[in-house]
Design a protein around this motif. Structure first.
Motif, PDB file in Angstrom:
ATOM      1  N   ASN A  51     -67.536  61.206 -18.608  1.00 31.06           N
ATOM      2  CA  ASN A  51     -66.614  61.231 -19.473  1.00 31.06           C
ATOM      3  C   ASN A  51     -65.681  59.912 -20.431  1.00 31.06           C
ATOM      4  O   ASN A  51     -65.564  59.995 -21.405  1.00 31.06           O
ATOM      5  CB  ASN A  51     -65.415  61.827 -18.880  1.00 31.06           C
ATOM      6  CG  ASN A  51     -65.559  62.974 -17.895  1.00 31.06           C
ATOM      7  OD1 ASN A  51     -65.693  64.128 -18.868  1.00 31.06           O
ATOM      8  ND2 ASN A  51     -64.454  63.527 -16.799  1.00 31.06           N
ATOM      9  N   THR A 104     -60.747  73.498 -24.964  1.00 33.87           N
ATOM     10  CA  THR A 104     -60.661  71.887 -24.445  1.00 33.87           C
ATOM     11  C   THR A 104     -59.444  71.336 -24.251  1.00 33.87           C
ATOM     12  O   THR A 104     -59.409  70.298 -22.835  1.00 33.87           O
ATOM     13  CB  THR A 104     -61.853  70.628 -25.292  1.00 33.87           C
ATOM     14  OG1 THR A 104     -62.701  71.943 -25.472  1.00 33.87           O
ATOM     15  CG2 THR A 104     -61.792  69.581 -25.445  1.00 33.87           C
ATOM     16  N   ASN A 108     -60.275  71.493 -20.637  1.00 32.65           N
ATOM     17  CA  ASN A 108     -61.418  70.136 -20.241  1.00 32.65           C
ATOM     18  C   ASN A 108     -60.330  69.059 -19.917  1.00 32.65           C
ATOM     19  O   ASN A 108     -60.929  68.448 -19.068  1.00 32.65           O
ATOM     20  CB  ASN A 108     -62.612  70.648 -20.551  1.00 32.65           C
ATOM     21  CG  ASN A 108     -62.924  71.871 -20.646  1.00 32.65           C
ATOM     22  OD1 ASN A 108     -62.823  72.687 -20.923  1.00 32.65           O
ATOM     23  ND2 ASN A 108     -63.631  71.934 -19.287  1.00 32.65           N
ATOM     24  N   ASN A 112     -60.102  66.710 -16.759  1.00 34.11           N
ATOM     25  CA  ASN A 112     -61.255  65.139 -16.762  1.00 34.11           C
ATOM     26  C   ASN A 112     -59.934  63.721 -16.166  1.00 34.11           C
ATOM     27  O   ASN A 112     -60.842  62.992 -15.956  1.00 34.11           O
ATOM     28  CB  ASN A 112     -61.387  64.383 -18.693  1.00 34.11           C
ATOM     29  CG  ASN A 112     -62.917  66.107 -19.021  1.00 34.11           C
ATOM     30  OD1 ASN A 112     -63.341  66.007 -17.580  1.00 34.11           O
ATOM     31  ND2 ASN A 112     -63.694  65.802 -19.557  1.00 34.11           N
ATOM     32  N   TRP A 136     -63.592  73.607 -14.027  1.00 33.99           N
ATOM     33  CA  TRP A 136     -63.876  72.744 -15.498  1.00 33.99           C
ATOM     34  C   TRP A 136     -65.414  73.606 -15.867  1.00 33.99           C
ATOM     35  O   TRP A 136     -65.769  74.038 -17.187  1.00 33.99           O
ATOM     36  CB  TRP A 136     -63.970  71.611 -15.206  1.00 33.99           C
ATOM     37  CG  TRP A 136     -64.976  70.434 -15.875  1.00 33.99           C
ATOM     38  CD1 TRP A 136     -63.873  69.378 -17.143  1.00 33.99           C
ATOM     39  CD2 TRP A 136     -65.743  70.513 -16.648  1.00 33.99           C
ATOM     40  NE1 TRP A 136     -64.143  69.244 -17.842  1.00 33.99           N
ATOM     41  CE2 TRP A 136     -65.854  69.820 -18.770  1.00 33.99           C
ATOM     42  CE3 TRP A 136     -66.729  70.645 -17.157  1.00 33.99           C
ATOM     43  CZ2 TRP A 136     -66.374  69.399 -19.240  1.00 33.99           C
ATOM     44  CZ3 TRP A 136     -67.932  70.479 -18.485  1.00 33.99           C
ATOM     45  CH2 TRP A 136     -67.591  69.909 -19.159  1.00 33.99           C
ATOM     46  N   THR A 137     -65.736  73.457 -15.053  1.00 32.71           N
ATOM     47  CA  THR A 137     -67.305  75.079 -15.387  1.00 32.71           C
ATOM     48  C   THR A 137     -66.586  75.979 -15.640  1.00 32.71           C
ATOM     49  O   THR A 137     -67.371  76.821 -17.037  1.00 32.71           O
ATOM     50  CB  THR A 137     -68.368  74.468 -14.085  1.00 32.71           C
ATOM     51  OG1 THR A 137     -68.758  73.196 -13.970  1.00 32.71           O
ATOM     52  CG2 THR A 137     -70.365  75.810 -15.142  1.00 32.71           C
ATOM     53  N   TRP A 139     -63.788  76.967 -17.533  1.00 34.59           N
ATOM     54  CA  TRP A 139     -63.690  76.944 -19.030  1.00 34.59           C
ATOM     55  C   TRP A 139     -64.567  76.492 -20.035  1.00 34.59           C
ATOM     56  O   TRP A 139     -64.576  77.172 -21.146  1.00 34.59           O
ATOM     57  CB  TRP A 139     -62.483  75.934 -18.492  1.00 34.59           C
ATOM     58  CG  TRP A 139     -61.094  76.547 -17.982  1.00 34.59           C
ATOM     59  CD1 TRP A 139     -60.815  75.872 -17.091  1.00 34.59           C
ATOM     60  CD2 TRP A 139     -60.256  77.668 -18.762  1.00 34.59           C
ATOM     61  NE1 TRP A 139     -59.202  76.628 -16.770  1.00 34.59           N
ATOM     62  CE2 TRP A 139     -59.465  77.856 -17.395  1.00 34.59           C
ATOM     63  CE3 TRP A 139     -60.434  78.274 -19.499  1.00 34.59           C
ATOM     64  CZ2 TRP A 139     -58.295  78.587 -17.934  1.00 34.59           C
ATOM     65  CZ3 TRP A 139     -59.634  78.978 -20.404  1.00 34.59           C
ATOM     66  CH2 TRP A 139     -58.737  79.656 -19.203  1.00 34.59           C
ATOM     67  N   ASN A 140     -65.694  75.627 -19.191  1.00 36.68           N
ATOM     68  CA  ASN A 140     -66.758  75.178 -19.988  1.00 36.68           C
ATOM     69  C   ASN A 140     -67.234  76.733 -20.927  1.00 36.68           C
ATOM     70  O   ASN A 140     -67.810  76.789 -21.617  1.00 36.68           O
ATOM     71  CB  ASN A 140     -67.511  74.320 -19.854  1.00 36.68           C
ATOM     72  CG  ASN A 140     -68.140  73.415 -20.656  1.00 36.68           C
ATOM     73  OD1 ASN A 140     -67.929  72.945 -21.364  1.00 36.68           O
ATOM     74  ND2 ASN A 140     -69.986  74.144 -20.476  1.00 36.68           N
TER      75      ASN A 140
END
Length: 168
Positions: A51, A104, A108, A112, A136-137, A139-140
């Protein structure tokens, strides 16, 4: 035959959206599974380092370049509603703007920020990393699919919108 401005714009946008689709894809199917296979506190330290490392000029060019080009494509498509592929181009831009950039910012980046202050030496932070990876994954994956969809629509807009008689 020369390629009109609108086609050049969609082509540039497709390139940058494609770059970002590849970036998101790599995270979904390589980086995050790799982190999930690690001990959670080591994964936390790794993701914190990632990050920080992602804040660089080259990544910013890709990330914000795709954003700016999508806004330009959306405006151009809206103004050129007489062009053959304006709906494809506008749809591509909106899908990317909402599904990649919007996701994002909404999901995300806050995730982060949630792990940024966590101490990697504290065992109680291991659980936070396990749930972070999962959320997170997810949404990725959304960002990846949105970027890929936008990329395909931009390519289709080039195929159906570049007829040689397109004015711009």
């Amino acid at each position: 035959m020369t390629m009109p401005f609108g086609s050049w714009l969609r082509l540039a946008c497709a390139v940058w959206v494609g770059v970002m689709a590849g970036f998101f894809f790599a995270f979904s199917f390589v980086v995050m599974p790799g982190l999930a296979a690690m001990e959670p506190l080591a994964a936390l330290a790794s993701m914190q380092a990632i990050n920080l490392a992602v804040r660089n000029a080259v990544f910013a060019l890709g990330f914000f370049g795709a954003l700016i080009l999508c806004v330009a494509v959306a405006l151009h498509a809206f103004l050129r509603r007489d062009a053959p592929a304006w709906r494809l181009a506008l749809s591509a831009a909106l899908i990317y703007l909402i599904g990649a950039f919007g996701v994002t910012l909404a999901f995300n980046v806050p995730l982060n920020g949630g792990i940024a202050p966590l101490d990697t030496a504290r065992p109680e932070n291991a659980g936070a990393m396990v749930s972070y990876i999962s959320e997170w994954t997810l949404w990725n994956h959304v960002r990846t699919l949105a970027s890929l969809a936008a990329f395909v629509l931009l390519l289709l807009s080039l195929r159906f919108g570049w007829r040689g008689n397109e004015r711009s």
